[in-house]
Design an enzyme around this catalytic site. Structure first.
Site, PDB file in Angstrom:
ATOM      1  CE1 TYR A  12      -3.362  -2.719   0.169  1.00 48.36           C
ATOM      2  CE2 TYR A  12      -3.105  -2.806   2.547  1.00 48.36           C
ATOM      3  CZ  TYR A  12      -3.671  -3.298   1.389  1.00 48.36           C
ATOM      4  OH  TYR A  12      -4.532  -4.356   1.427  1.00 48.36           O
ATOM      5  CD  GLU A  24       0.224  16.087  -5.954  1.00 46.25           C
ATOM      6  OE1 GLU A  24       0.644  17.258  -5.984  1.00 46.25           O
ATOM      7  OE2 GLU A  24      -0.977  15.804  -5.818  1.00 46.25           O
ATOM      8  CD  GLU A  65       6.130  18.458  -2.055  1.00 52.71           C
ATOM      9  OE1 GLU A  65       4.982  18.186  -2.412  1.00 52.71           O
ATOM     10  OE2 GLU A  65       6.579  19.605  -2.071  1.00 52.71           O
ATOM     11  CD  GLU A  72      -2.229  19.311  -2.825  1.00 48.53           C
ATOM     12  OE1 GLU A  72      -1.390  20.210  -2.845  1.00 48.53           O
ATOM     13  OE2 GLU A  72      -2.359  18.467  -3.744  1.00 48.53           O
ATOM     14  CE  LYS A  90      -6.967  21.166  -1.496  1.00 42.50           C
ATOM     15  NZ  LYS A  90      -7.307  21.107  -2.913  1.00 42.50           N
ATOM     16  CG  ASP A  91      -3.370  28.506   1.151  1.00 42.11           C
ATOM     17  OD1 ASP A  91      -3.360  27.746   0.170  1.00 42.11           O
ATOM     18  OD2 ASP A  91      -3.929  29.621   1.140  1.00 42.11           O
TER      19      ASP A  91
HETATM   20  N1  LIG Z   1     -11.956  23.514  -1.473  1.00 41.24           N
HETATM   21  C1  LIG Z   1     -11.212  24.630  -1.449  1.00 41.24           C
HETATM   22  N2  LIG Z   1     -11.671  25.712  -0.777  1.00 41.24           N
HETATM   23  C2  LIG Z   1     -10.948  26.850  -0.732  1.00 41.24           C
HETATM   24  N3  LIG Z   1      -9.748  27.023  -1.315  1.00 41.24           N
HETATM   25  C3  LIG Z   1      -9.214  25.987  -1.981  1.00 41.24           C
HETATM   26  C4  LIG Z   1      -9.920  24.735  -2.098  1.00 41.24           C
HETATM   27  N4  LIG Z   1      -9.157  23.897  -2.843  1.00 41.24           N
HETATM   28  C5  LIG Z   1      -8.053  24.584  -3.144  1.00 41.24           C
HETATM   29  N5  LIG Z   1      -8.055  25.832  -2.641  1.00 41.24           N
HETATM   30  C6  LIG Z   1      -7.016  26.874  -2.778  1.00 41.24           C
HETATM   31  O1  LIG Z   1      -6.340  26.685  -4.013  1.00 41.24           O
HETATM   32  C7  LIG Z   1      -4.949  26.397  -3.770  1.00 41.24           C
HETATM   33  C8  LIG Z   1      -4.485  25.349  -4.751  1.00 41.24           C
HETATM   34  O2  LIG Z   1      -5.193  24.154  -4.485  1.00 41.24           O
HETATM   35  P1  LIG Z   1      -4.936  22.827  -5.293  1.00 41.24           P
HETATM   36  O3  LIG Z   1      -5.889  21.790  -4.824  1.00 41.24           O
HETATM   37  O4  LIG Z   1      -4.930  23.108  -6.769  1.00 41.24           O
HETATM   38  O5  LIG Z   1      -3.529  22.412  -4.776  1.00 41.24           O
HETATM   39  P2  LIG Z   1      -2.103  22.687  -5.379  1.00 41.24           P
HETATM   40  O6  LIG Z   1      -1.312  23.303  -4.268  1.00 41.24           O
HETATM   41  O7  LIG Z   1      -2.178  23.457  -6.658  1.00 41.24           O
HETATM   42  O8  LIG Z   1      -1.599  21.219  -5.606  1.00 41.24           O
HETATM   43  P3  LIG Z   1      -1.848  20.266  -6.846  1.00 41.24           P
HETATM   44  O9  LIG Z   1      -1.405  21.016  -8.087  1.00 41.24           O
HETATM   45  O10 LIG Z   1      -0.982  19.124  -6.523  1.00 41.24           O
HETATM   46  O11 LIG Z   1      -3.316  19.931  -6.845  1.00 41.24           O
HETATM   47  C9  LIG Z   1      -4.882  25.933  -2.303  1.00 41.24           C
HETATM   48  O12 LIG Z   1      -3.608  26.153  -1.726  1.00 41.24           O
HETATM   49  C10 LIG Z   1      -5.977  26.783  -1.663  1.00 41.24           C
HETATM   50  O13 LIG Z   1      -5.485  28.085  -1.406  1.00 41.24           O
END
Ligand SMILES: Nc1ncnc2c1ncn2[C@@H]1O[C@H](COP(=O)(O)OP(=O)(O)OP(=O)(O)O)[C@@H](O)[C@H]1O
Length: 121
Positions: A12, A24, A65, A72, A90-91
């Protein structure tokens, strides 16, 4: 001890790592960076202690990571629509990766620059 269960957990975990490599872009970037750092370490010649530091930094970057990718997915599952807490989750996870990457780069410079200094100048 349940050996088949123990072996399945490896399966897994391997699936998780392969999935994150495929999905990713950031992880693939860190993989490339890790290969470059390992080659630079071999060419430069590091002490055992320096090798331990480099291996901890590289594996730590991969670990964080993987955790970030996991967060995420959990956030997307729990909150497919926009939500302030989803944004923060996420941030914050992305911020953790950035802190570790900056720290790793600084430690890398501390290890490599003095060794290259004598070669370049
Ligand atoms: N459900 C949500 N509600 C509010 N903001 C979100 C949501 N999903 C994503 N975000 C915002 O958008 C940004 C980018 O999200 P995303 O899911 O695209 O991740 P990423 O950092 O681009 O990673 P990946 O490209 O691997 O998906 C996040 O850091 C957050 O600020």
């Amino acid at each position: 001890m349940d050996i088949p269960k123990f072996l399945k957990s490896f399966k897994y975990a391997t699936h998780g790592i392969l999935h994150v490599i495929k999905s990713e872009q950031n992880f693939r970037f860190h993989l490339l960076a890790a290969i470059i750092v390992l080659l630079a370490s071999i060419i430069t010649g590091l002490s055992s202690f320096e090798w331990i530091i480099i291996i901890i930094l590289i594996s730590g970057m991969f670990m964080i990571e993987l955790v970030n990718a996991s967060i995420e997915r959990v956030v997307d599952l729990a909150s497919p629509d926009f939500h302030q807490l989803a944004l923060q989750a996420k941030d914050l996870a992305a911020g953790a990766c950035l802190v570790y990457a900056i720290c790793s780069a600084i430690v890398g410079f501390i290890i490599f620059i003095p060794k290259w200094w004598g070669i370049i100048f």
